[in-house]
Design a protein around this motif. Sequence first.
Motif, mmCIF file in Angstrom:
data_model
loop_
_atom_site.group_PDB
_atom_site.id
_atom_site.type_symbol
_atom_site.label_atom_id
_atom_site.label_comp_id
_atom_site.label_asym_id
_atom_site.label_seq_id
_atom_site.Cartn_x
_atom_site.Cartn_y
_atom_site.Cartn_z
ATOM 1 N N ARG B 115 -46.896 -46.437 9.034
ATOM 2 C CA ARG B 115 -46.323 -45.383 8.183
ATOM 3 C C ARG B 115 -44.789 -45.393 8.233
ATOM 4 O O ARG B 115 -44.133 -45.086 7.240
ATOM 5 N N ILE B 116 -44.241 -45.746 9.405
ATOM 6 C CA ILE B 116 -42.768 -45.797 9.529
ATOM 7 C C ILE B 116 -42.213 -46.847 8.572
ATOM 8 O O ILE B 116 -41.301 -46.572 7.779
ATOM 9 N N GLU B 118 -43.676 -48.184 6.027
ATOM 10 C CA GLU B 118 -44.028 -47.798 4.657
ATOM 11 C C GLU B 118 -43.001 -46.779 4.100
ATOM 12 O O GLU B 118 -42.494 -46.947 2.987
ATOM 13 N N SER B 119 -42.676 -45.796 4.910
ATOM 14 C CA SER B 119 -41.733 -44.744 4.483
ATOM 15 C C SER B 119 -40.340 -45.307 4.277
ATOM 16 O O SER B 119 -39.652 -44.971 3.300
ATOM 17 N N LEU B 120 -39.928 -46.174 5.221
ATOM 18 C CA LEU B 120 -38.582 -46.750 5.109
ATOM 19 C C LEU B 120 -38.487 -47.697 3.917
ATOM 20 O O LEU B 120 -37.465 -47.749 3.233
ATOM 21 N N GLU B 121 -39.549 -48.430 3.671
ATOM 22 C CA GLU B 121 -39.568 -49.324 2.518
ATOM 23 C C GLU B 121 -39.508 -48.506 1.225
ATOM 24 O O GLU B 121 -38.811 -48.864 0.278
ATOM 25 N N TYR B 122 -40.202 -47.394 1.219
ATOM 26 C CA TYR B 122 -40.262 -46.526 0.040
ATOM 27 C C TYR B 122 -38.870 -46.036 -0.369
ATOM 28 O O TYR B 122 -38.558 -45.943 -1.550
ATOM 29 N N VAL B 123 -38.052 -45.749 0.637
ATOM 30 C CA VAL B 123 -36.693 -45.252 0.318
ATOM 31 C C VAL B 123 -35.641 -46.366 0.396
ATOM 32 O O VAL B 123 -34.441 -46.107 0.363
ATOM 33 N N GLY B 124 -36.107 -47.607 0.515
ATOM 34 C CA GLY B 124 -35.204 -48.760 0.496
ATOM 35 C C GLY B 124 -34.363 -48.922 1.748
ATOM 36 O O GLY B 124 -33.251 -49.444 1.690
ATOM 37 N N LEU B 125 -34.904 -48.514 2.890
ATOM 38 C CA LEU B 125 -34.132 -48.617 4.146
ATOM 39 C C LEU B 125 -34.807 -49.484 5.207
ATOM 40 O O LEU B 125 -34.396 -49.469 6.356
ATOM 41 N N ARG B 142 -29.520 -39.263 2.954
ATOM 42 C CA ARG B 142 -30.412 -38.472 2.092
ATOM 43 C C ARG B 142 -31.761 -39.170 1.951
ATOM 44 O O ARG B 142 -32.806 -38.543 2.000
ATOM 45 N N ARG B 143 -31.703 -40.499 1.802
ATOM 46 C CA ARG B 143 -32.950 -41.258 1.652
ATOM 47 C C ARG B 143 -33.749 -41.246 2.955
ATOM 48 O O ARG B 143 -34.976 -41.133 2.946
ATOM 49 N N LEU B 144 -33.037 -41.328 4.063
ATOM 50 C CA LEU B 144 -33.731 -41.274 5.365
ATOM 51 C C LEU B 144 -34.373 -39.899 5.558
ATOM 52 O O LEU B 144 -35.484 -39.770 6.095
ATOM 53 N N ASN B 145 -33.666 -38.870 5.100
ATOM 54 C CA ASN B 145 -34.176 -37.497 5.175
ATOM 55 C C ASN B 145 -35.526 -37.394 4.436
ATOM 56 O O ASN B 145 -36.456 -36.732 4.898
ATOM 57 N N ILE B 146 -35.604 -38.100 3.308
ATOM 58 C CA ILE B 146 -36.855 -38.106 2.532
ATOM 59 C C ILE B 146 -37.934 -38.891 3.290
ATOM 60 O O ILE B 146 -39.078 -38.434 3.421
ATOM 61 N N ALA B 147 -37.546 -40.058 3.837
ATOM 62 C CA ALA B 147 -38.522 -40.883 4.577
ATOM 63 C C ALA B 147 -39.147 -40.103 5.730
ATOM 64 O O ALA B 147 -40.332 -40.271 6.027
ATOM 65 N N CYS B 148 -38.349 -39.243 6.336
ATOM 66 C CA CYS B 148 -38.847 -38.464 7.478
ATOM 67 C C CYS B 148 -39.898 -37.429 7.055
ATOM 68 O O CYS B 148 -40.641 -36.930 7.893
#
Lengths: 359, 250
Positions: B115-116, B118-125, B142-148
């Motif tokens: 999931r980590i 997956e979330s980071l890939e989703y926000v391009g990080l 901001r993108r990391l905030n969303i991934a979290c």
Amino acid sequence: MIRYLIKNNIKLMLRSGTNILLFVITPIILIAVLSSAFTDLMAHYEEDTGITVGYEIDGDSMTEELMDAIKEGADKEDFDLKEYKGADPKETLKKDDLDAFIVFEDGSYTVYRSDENKEQGKIAEYTIGKIYDRMASSMLPGEPKSELLTVEHPDFMPAVDSVDYYGIIEIVYFGWCAIICGAGLFASEKKNKITRKFKVSNLSELQIYLSRYIPIVLVVFLGTNLAALISIPLFGVHWGNIAISMVVITFSVAAASALGLMVYSIFENMAATVVVVFVMVWGCGFFGGSFETYMFAAHSQSVKILSPIYHANRALVELSCIGKSDYISSSILYDIAIILVCSFIGICAGAIRRRGGKA
Amino acid sequence: MQTILKTNDLTKKYDNKVVVDNLNIEIKEGEIFGLLGPNGAGKSTTMNMICDIVKPTLGNVEFMGKDFLKNRKELIGKLGYIPQDLAIHGNLKAWENVELFTSLYGIKGAELKKRIDESLEYVGLLEKKNDYAKTFSGGMKRRLNIACAIGHHPSLLIFDEPTVGIDPQSRNFILEKIKESNKNGATVIYTSHYMEEVEAICTRIAIMDNGKIIATGTGEELKKMVKDDTSSITLEEVFLTMTGKKLRDY
């Protein structure tokens, strides 16, 4: 669920250079400064602490025969015996700064003690008397020669060395400042409003408390015990029983962390927490011996035993001196009581804030 | 479409000041619901009450057909909250931040690792997963905030002004991702001061002022409330007409 929270909080604390500085480097520096200052001071006095006894044999052939054996016995007890002839005992005591003057007479002896060095005079009287009595009695038929030079020593607590004393109490004192270890974490949580996000989860107040408490205890435990271990090769601090000492330090750290977290839960402000905790810890340290010169006790025992720091200091110093201490159990029990009471209040304070709905 | 979230007479008072006043909103599954309002309108307090960060003085929130507070334990994991503040630790790496917040919902082990990423890939990080958050730019944070907030696969995503202070590229990326999340089945509540953003992504918009909803509808419906010729009016003009031009100094 909180395993990852604890793990990441530990990382946050270990990545803070302030924590290493406060819990490892600062105690080491203080140990070096305080112990060297007192070692130099004591070395100055130690030059004069040998016992010097003058004596005169007043025409007694039996004592003359015994004198070599008496000198041998005195030498073992670290006495310096100086022979005088025709001297006035009282004047010689003052003039030559002797601790005692003994005049051996026919089958008896008279001890003159200096008023200025009363303790040394008493020790000289006791020891020379013992030696003389044994020697004299051994002259009787049938007495075993092997007992000739034995002297009874009263049971006493050896004096703690300044390096050991400051090595121990500085590490305990800094351990009681454990809450500082969480400052970086709390600042980051507050600045970034991370606790609000915790509210959008099933984290209970107990779990939030433990996710802070366990990392603080572990990191300060590592810091203080590392400082304790470094103090051994660096300064030769003698911990007596290092394993039991570490247990005592760990309970101290656990109690200090609970106290600090309780205060933080009440104020939710790191500056206020630091002020309140420092005042409390300074008070406990003041009465607990953290700021005393290591040779002299400045406070009464009834006040001292109220301080948890005193119990830990006493247990660790006694472990260092004699390898055992009656204060180990009282120190640990006191710490457990603090952990339970402070944790309960800390969790309740957090829950009240949460129920109050403060965002 | 089924109702996913409903507020019943939701009210919040601080001392004698009513911040949210008998609020009744209903959000359907699959919607991107935009909540607009001037400063101090009560948007953030409403979001905070929906997420149980703040307790309501009166009223309740129904989530997935159940009283949210009474079924909090069961329902909280279906909620993803992206706060206006960057709720990340600067001294943790990107993946550690996502791990910390995703694990709060009981996800662990190999699933958590998956999931980590997956979330980071989703926000391009994903490529920056081992970098400390403090080294990130505003847009990356901001993108990391969303991934979290998305690692636990919530059904309802609440974005509280997620594009404040970032460049147009990052803003565009975030808006695209919100639309993508919605296409993947998530319902979204979105608050912002940027009218064009709200108009671009929201399927329905509510305008809130003084703790009350003063208008609800699609962008077109709101424009029609002010002017028949909707092509000659912007959402911002609608907003200013409805809430007034007086400065809100709170």
